[in-house]
Design a protein around this motif. Sequence first.
Motif, mmCIF file in Angstrom:
data_model
loop_
_atom_site.group_PDB
_atom_site.id
_atom_site.type_symbol
_atom_site.label_atom_id
_atom_site.label_comp_id
_atom_site.label_asym_id
_atom_site.label_seq_id
_atom_site.Cartn_x
_atom_site.Cartn_y
_atom_site.Cartn_z
ATOM 1 N N PRO A 259 57.637 8.039 25.235
ATOM 2 C CA PRO A 259 57.144 9.416 25.127
ATOM 3 C C PRO A 259 57.889 10.258 24.095
ATOM 4 C CG PRO A 259 58.429 9.111 27.138
ATOM 5 C CD PRO A 259 58.220 7.756 26.552
ATOM 6 N N PRO B 144 46.734 2.432 34.103
ATOM 7 C CA PRO B 144 47.366 3.043 35.286
ATOM 8 C C PRO B 144 46.625 2.673 36.565
ATOM 9 C CG PRO B 144 46.044 4.671 34.151
ATOM 10 C CD PRO B 144 45.979 3.422 33.310
ATOM 11 N N GLY C 144 59.776 2.534 24.262
ATOM 12 C CA GLY C 144 58.645 1.708 24.626
ATOM 13 C C GLY C 144 58.759 0.296 24.091
ATOM 14 N N LYS D 280 47.598 8.786 19.219
ATOM 15 C CA LYS D 280 47.888 9.065 20.628
ATOM 16 C C LYS D 280 47.684 7.826 21.490
ATOM 17 C CE LYS D 280 46.798 14.023 20.575
ATOM 18 N NZ LYS D 280 45.879 15.085 21.072
ATOM 19 N N ILE D 281 46.617 7.095 21.230
ATOM 20 C CA ILE D 281 46.343 5.877 21.993
ATOM 21 C C ILE D 281 47.433 4.851 21.763
ATOM 22 C CG2 ILE D 281 44.756 3.934 22.238
ATOM 23 C CD1 ILE D 281 42.478 5.901 21.579
ATOM 24 N N ARG E 115 55.337 -0.530 28.251
ATOM 25 C CA ARG E 115 54.164 -0.816 29.078
ATOM 26 C C ARG E 115 53.614 -2.214 28.814
ATOM 27 N NH1 ARG E 115 52.073 4.140 31.107
ATOM 28 N NH2 ARG E 115 52.851 5.986 29.990
ATOM 29 N N VAL F 243 49.779 -1.107 30.955
ATOM 30 C CA VAL F 243 49.080 -0.199 30.049
ATOM 31 C C VAL F 243 48.021 0.595 30.811
ATOM 32 C CG1 VAL F 243 47.559 -0.064 28.046
ATOM 33 C CG2 VAL F 243 49.536 -1.592 28.011
ATOM 34 N N GLN G 232 50.518 5.323 20.719
ATOM 35 C CA GLN G 232 51.787 5.734 21.311
ATOM 36 C C GLN G 232 51.792 5.503 22.811
ATOM 37 O OE1 GLN G 232 53.168 9.718 20.502
ATOM 38 N NE2 GLN G 232 54.998 9.461 21.741
ATOM 39 N N TYR G 233 50.715 5.871 23.476
ATOM 40 C CA TYR G 233 50.664 5.662 24.922
ATOM 41 C C TYR G 233 50.848 4.190 25.271
ATOM 42 C CZ TYR G 233 48.840 4.893 29.563
ATOM 43 O OH TYR G 233 48.697 4.465 30.861
ATOM 44 N N ALA G 234 50.163 3.309 24.548
ATOM 45 C CA ALA G 234 50.167 1.890 24.907
ATOM 46 C C ALA G 234 51.448 1.179 24.493
ATOM 47 C CB ALA G 234 48.961 1.196 24.275
ATOM 48 N N THR G 235 52.057 1.611 23.381
ATOM 49 C CA THR G 235 53.113 0.775 22.807
ATOM 50 C C THR G 235 54.451 1.461 22.589
ATOM 51 O OG1 THR G 235 52.596 1.258 20.472
ATOM 52 C CG2 THR G 235 51.313 -0.483 21.551
#
Length: 323
Positions: free
Chosen positions: A197, A158, A279, A188-189, A252, A156, A191-194
């Motif tokens: 894209p 980088p 994801g 947004k948070i 992630r 999660v 989606q990025y973590a779990t």
Amino acid sequence: MSRTTQSPGGRYAPLAAVRELTVTSADGSRVHTEIHGPEKAPAVVLVHGWTCSTAFWSAVVRELAADHRVIAYDQRGHGRSPVPGPGGYSTTALADDLEAVLAATLAPGERAVIAGHSMGGMTVMAAAGRPFLTERAAAALLCNTGSSRLVAESVVLPLRAGRIRTAIQRAVLASSAPLGPVNGMSRKILQYATMGPRATREQVQACAEIVHACPRKVRAGWATEVLAILDLDAGLGGLTMPTAVITGSADRLTPPVLSQRIIDALPNSAGLTTLDGKGHMTPIEAPDEVGSVIRGLVRDHLPGHSAPGGGPATGELVGEESA
């Protein structure tokens, strides 16, 4: 008790159950359980993951319920299941709850395909070697999960793998800070973590509303007492039933390396399916593909049942790399 969850309409809207019941686990914890689909149809049991609820499986239930009896329950402290009883947060409690649900919903001698996502997959692994699982599970699916080293292998953040990344990810995982309202930034948070894209806005919204509804003390309790210290490696040999694994190439939280380790340790592997670009939340991101793997397990391992609509055999790659 947990707050109820309301996800968007369409295929992600929770279905009205044919029957609801409250199951009592070994320590007295009450577990909200739902049954969908025809009474005499082949049985499928769905076990959701950390911070989720039965609503998480809505799209998969829609895909299966026409010709399967689908059993889903809220893990203790999630959805409509109250906070845990004396057994608290532990892998033993996870296995006890699954055992209680199977005893309450399956007829004597009846077997089912059991599918667990994330902490739900850990639930199945925690039950490995217990007689009830061997007797009741015709086959199993472990979806976006891991048996150990969750914090160390998560990507999660980088940062380069090592003690600093692990320490920061452990602190974030165990936080009981409120998630706040579902809005553009929180989506947004999340989606990025779990999620992958290419997850749609509808999928992200459905996922966010479910996750944000989990009480923060429950979220932190499971993270601290189970996820951060998880080690179920030694029990994987007890999963003697055919067991399939699904991973997302863009997961992630539980990266594909964790799924490969599980596959390598299983005594009766039914194959690894890698979903390209997906994801951690594949039952929301790819419900048709997840449902197809479950249908294949029913078709191949529940004698006398040949539900229509089976898709690719378990182990078939859906994406860019073969496992």
